[in-house]
Design a protein around this motif. Sequence first.
Motif, PDB file in Angstrom:
ATOM      1  N   ALA A  15       0.866  -1.076  -0.069  1.00  0.00           N
ATOM      2  CA  ALA A  15       0.157  -0.084  -0.008  1.00  0.00           C
ATOM      3  C   ALA A  15       0.912   1.204  -0.204  1.00  0.00           C
ATOM      4  N   CYS A  16       0.336   2.323  -0.550  1.00  0.00           N
ATOM      5  CA  CYS A  16       0.841   3.571  -0.557  1.00  0.00           C
ATOM      6  C   CYS A  16      -0.020   4.492   0.011  1.00  0.00           C
ATOM      7  N   LEU A  17       0.363   5.177   1.229  1.00  0.00           N
ATOM      8  CA  LEU A  17      -0.570   6.159   2.001  1.00  0.00           C
ATOM      9  C   LEU A  17       0.055   7.580   2.035  1.00  0.00           C
ATOM     10  N   SER A  18      -1.078   8.444   2.501  1.00  0.00           N
ATOM     11  CA  SER A  18      -0.626   9.644   2.492  1.00  0.00           C
ATOM     12  C   SER A  18      -1.588  10.331   3.397  1.00  0.00           C
ATOM     13  N   PRO A  19      -1.161  11.381   4.323  1.00  0.00           N
ATOM     14  CA  PRO A  19       0.083  11.944   4.516  1.00  0.00           C
ATOM     15  C   PRO A  19       0.645  10.639   5.628  1.00  0.00           C
ATOM     16  N   HIS A  20       2.062  11.055   6.161  1.00  0.00           N
ATOM     17  CA  HIS A  20       2.481  10.386   7.093  1.00  0.00           C
ATOM     18  C   HIS A  20       2.466  11.074   8.582  1.00  0.00           C
ATOM     19  N   SER A  21       2.713  10.748   9.675  1.00  0.00           N
ATOM     20  CA  SER A  21       2.643  11.058  10.835  1.00  0.00           C
ATOM     21  C   SER A  21       4.201  11.677  11.473  1.00  0.00           C
ATOM     22  N   SER A  22       5.044  10.802  11.381  1.00  0.00           N
ATOM     23  CA  SER A  22       6.332  11.050  11.718  1.00  0.00           C
ATOM     24  C   SER A  22       7.468  10.930  10.906  1.00  0.00           C
ATOM     25  N   HIS A  23       7.687  10.100   9.876  1.00  0.00           N
ATOM     26  CA  HIS A  23       8.488   9.802   8.904  1.00  0.00           C
ATOM     27  C   HIS A  23       8.022   9.283   7.658  1.00  0.00           C
ATOM     28  N   TRP A  24       8.853   9.514   6.677  1.00  0.00           N
ATOM     29  CA  TRP A  24       8.302   9.143   5.311  1.00  0.00           C
ATOM     30  C   TRP A  24       8.100   7.616   5.025  1.00  0.00           C
ATOM     31  N   SER A  25       8.722   7.121   5.444  1.00  0.00           N
ATOM     32  CA  SER A  25       8.622   5.381   5.344  1.00  0.00           C
ATOM     33  C   SER A  25       7.340   5.018   5.710  1.00  0.00           C
ATOM     34  N   GLU A  26       6.626   5.623   6.715  1.00  0.00           N
ATOM     35  CA  GLU A  26       5.377   5.229   7.250  1.00  0.00           C
ATOM     36  C   GLU A  26       4.343   5.216   5.830  1.00  0.00           C
ATOM     37  N   ARG A  27       4.697   5.803   4.769  1.00  0.00           N
ATOM     38  CA  ARG A  27       3.580   5.744   3.498  1.00  0.00           C
ATOM     39  C   ARG A  27       3.659   4.521   2.857  1.00  0.00           C
ATOM     40  N   THR A  28       4.561   3.502   3.025  1.00  0.00           N
ATOM     41  CA  THR A  28       4.901   2.625   2.302  1.00  0.00           C
ATOM     42  C   THR A  28       4.555   1.178   3.211  1.00  0.00           C
ATOM     43  N   LEU A  29       3.438   0.452   2.864  1.00  0.00           N
ATOM     44  CA  LEU A  29       3.198  -0.883   3.734  1.00  0.00           C
ATOM     45  C   LEU A  29       3.643  -2.042   2.641  1.00  0.00           C
ATOM     46  N   LEU A  30       4.012  -2.900   3.640  1.00  0.00           N
ATOM     47  CA  LEU A  30       4.459  -4.314   2.452  1.00  0.00           C
ATOM     48  C   LEU A  30       3.603  -5.378   3.565  1.00  0.00           C
ATOM     49  N   GLY A  31       2.804  -5.912   3.108  1.00  0.00           N
ATOM     50  CA  GLY A  31       2.179  -6.972   3.917  1.00  0.00           C
ATOM     51  C   GLY A  31       1.496  -6.258   5.146  1.00  0.00           C
ATOM     52  N   GLY A  32       1.000  -5.124   5.214  1.00  0.00           N
ATOM     53  CA  GLY A  32       0.477  -4.498   6.282  1.00  0.00           C
ATOM     54  C   GLY A  32       1.335  -3.905   7.396  1.00  0.00           C
ATOM     55  N   GLU A  33       2.712  -4.152   7.146  1.00  0.00           N
ATOM     56  CA  GLU A  33       3.674  -3.491   7.882  1.00  0.00           C
ATOM     57  C   GLU A  33       4.606  -2.409   7.179  1.00  0.00           C
ATOM     58  N   GLU A  34       4.832  -1.290   7.973  1.00  0.00           N
ATOM     59  CA  GLU A  34       5.604  -0.382   7.255  1.00  0.00           C
ATOM     60  C   GLU A  34       7.161  -0.767   6.905  1.00  0.00           C
ATOM     61  N   ILE A  35       7.606  -0.708   5.547  1.00  0.00           N
ATOM     62  CA  ILE A  35       8.893  -0.680   4.941  1.00  0.00           C
ATOM     63  C   ILE A  35       9.976  -0.918   5.920  1.00  0.00           C
ATOM     64  N   GLY A  36      11.055  -1.498   6.116  1.00  0.00           N
ATOM     65  CA  GLY A  36      11.937  -1.481   6.684  1.00  0.00           C
ATOM     66  C   GLY A  36      13.019  -0.431   6.282  1.00  0.00           C
ATOM     67  N   ALA A  37      13.722   0.293   7.354  1.00  0.00           N
ATOM     68  CA  ALA A  37      14.536   1.302   7.129  1.00  0.00           C
ATOM     69  C   ALA A  37      15.451   0.952   6.076  1.00  0.00           C
ATOM     70  N   GLU A  38      16.173  -0.189   5.709  1.00  0.00           N
ATOM     71  CA  GLU A  38      17.122  -0.105   5.015  1.00  0.00           C
ATOM     72  C   GLU A  38      16.764  -0.183   3.333  1.00  0.00           C
ATOM     73  N   ASP A  39      15.500  -1.008   3.276  1.00  0.00           N
ATOM     74  CA  ASP A  39      14.777  -0.922   1.968  1.00  0.00           C
ATOM     75  C   ASP A  39      14.270   0.317   1.428  1.00  0.00           C
ATOM     76  N   TRP A  40      13.726   1.067   2.418  1.00  0.00           N
ATOM     77  CA  TRP A  40      13.232   2.521   2.021  1.00  0.00           C
ATOM     78  C   TRP A  40      14.553   3.406   1.615  1.00  0.00           C
ATOM     79  N   ALA A  41      15.299   3.471   2.495  1.00  0.00           N
ATOM     80  CA  ALA A  41      16.755   4.211   2.089  1.00  0.00           C
ATOM     81  C   ALA A  41      17.151   3.877   0.783  1.00  0.00           C
ATOM     82  N   GLU A  42      17.158   2.425   0.287  1.00  0.00           N
ATOM     83  CA  GLU A  42      17.813   2.111  -0.703  1.00  0.00           C
ATOM     84  C   GLU A  42      16.924   2.743  -1.936  1.00  0.00           C
ATOM     85  N   ALA A  43      15.469   2.654  -1.818  1.00  0.00           N
ATOM     86  CA  ALA A  43      14.527   2.932  -2.770  1.00  0.00           C
ATOM     87  C   ALA A  43      14.733   4.662  -3.041  1.00  0.00           C
TER      88      ALA A  43
END
Length: 429
Positions: free
Chosen positions: A69-97
């Motif tokens: 899922a792709c959500l908008s807006p976020h509350s604290s940090h940008w990676s909250e906008r990306t969900l994989l299997g219902g969970e926020e994306i991991g920090a390393e994967d988000w940083a790489e993207a």
Amino acid sequence: MTLDPDEYLDSLQPFGWRLGLERMRKLTTALGLPQHRFASIHVVGTNGKSSVTRMTAALLEAHGPRAGACLSPHSSHWSERTLLGGEEIGAEDWAEAVAKVAAAAAGVDRTLEPGDAVTEFEAATAATFLALARARVEVAVIEAGLGGRLDATNTIPSRVTVLTSIGLDHTEWLGSTELEIAAEKLAVLRDQTTLVLGPVPAAVEELAVRTAAERGARLVRAPAELDPELRLHVAGDFQRRNFAIARAAAEAFLGELDPGRVAAVAASVDVPGRLERIAERPAVFVDAAHNPDGAAALAGSLPPLAAGRPVVACLAILADKDAEAMIGALAPALAAAVCTELPPRALESQGRPGATSHLAAELAGLCRRAGLEAEAEARFESALDRAVEIAGGEEGIVLVVGSHYAIAPARACARIRAWIAAPARNCSR
């Protein structure tokens, strides 16, 4: 030097002020069109988008497909906008993207007119598309950011479009009437796909019917009510309507759903920011309602939640919102309000530098005109403390409401005050 994804995104031009698809098309093309590597459902509307997006993705995942899922807006940090299997994306994967998007955006910016550049919302959305593709999701539910026609998310080849609701919000960009706003949002509907329609005014429904017919799209009307036996983990009658829309969207994509799996999702899916309980003692909730329709839906859900206890609002509203109408909708469900202002740092960190709140004294005056006892306290943390004091500890309920941008400061304040957190984010029905 390693790129900090939040610092990079915060450094870009805010979204909303530069609507248009040219930059996003160039950016995603440079990235290899990642949004074409998974099927997609596009969620547009005035209220309910984030809830419907989360619920639809959870229903899809429960029935087999790997979903994101792709959500908008976020509350604290940008990676909250990306969900994989219902969970926020991991920090390393988000940083790489984000790093890959930053490199591509630098090239795109060189092709644009002077003064034009990829915006933060475009970069964040492209990073989500890339992350979803790299995670090999089969289907993603994509929430529109602002409007639809010129929103950066309108670059997906969606198979299903969901129109959750229509109300007067963001009129400076989308139009001054419900029909104008609906037209902007319905513009994302693709030919020969499916439109899932939530509860909308009659004139908007007529426009939706015409738009679907013009594009050869199937029209599905979401039921107005859920089976009363279906129990939801999240609170609020408005969430029962949202779940009904999400179920219709998942069915439009997958076909008939399994009732047992639907019930399991209903009993477990969480929606942060909507009647989210951030403390147990005292009972403190946050809700992102930020326009009159959202405030009215929230007010209707407060009496069963409060169960006779007084509800004291900690109220902060952006200056471009219809505060009078919002307060008019909320006032009958409240015992009192402490009016405050959004911390500038909360606005700057979410792409609203220069944005301002209604003055605390102004909001307090509107509350009193609506027959609601109110105090003014400009400092957010002090206002929340005062709301807790008025609510009487465990005797009452505190509700932080009026803006998405109040959620993160409220959570931070609860942590600093060491209030006892609730075991779950949302109160159960």
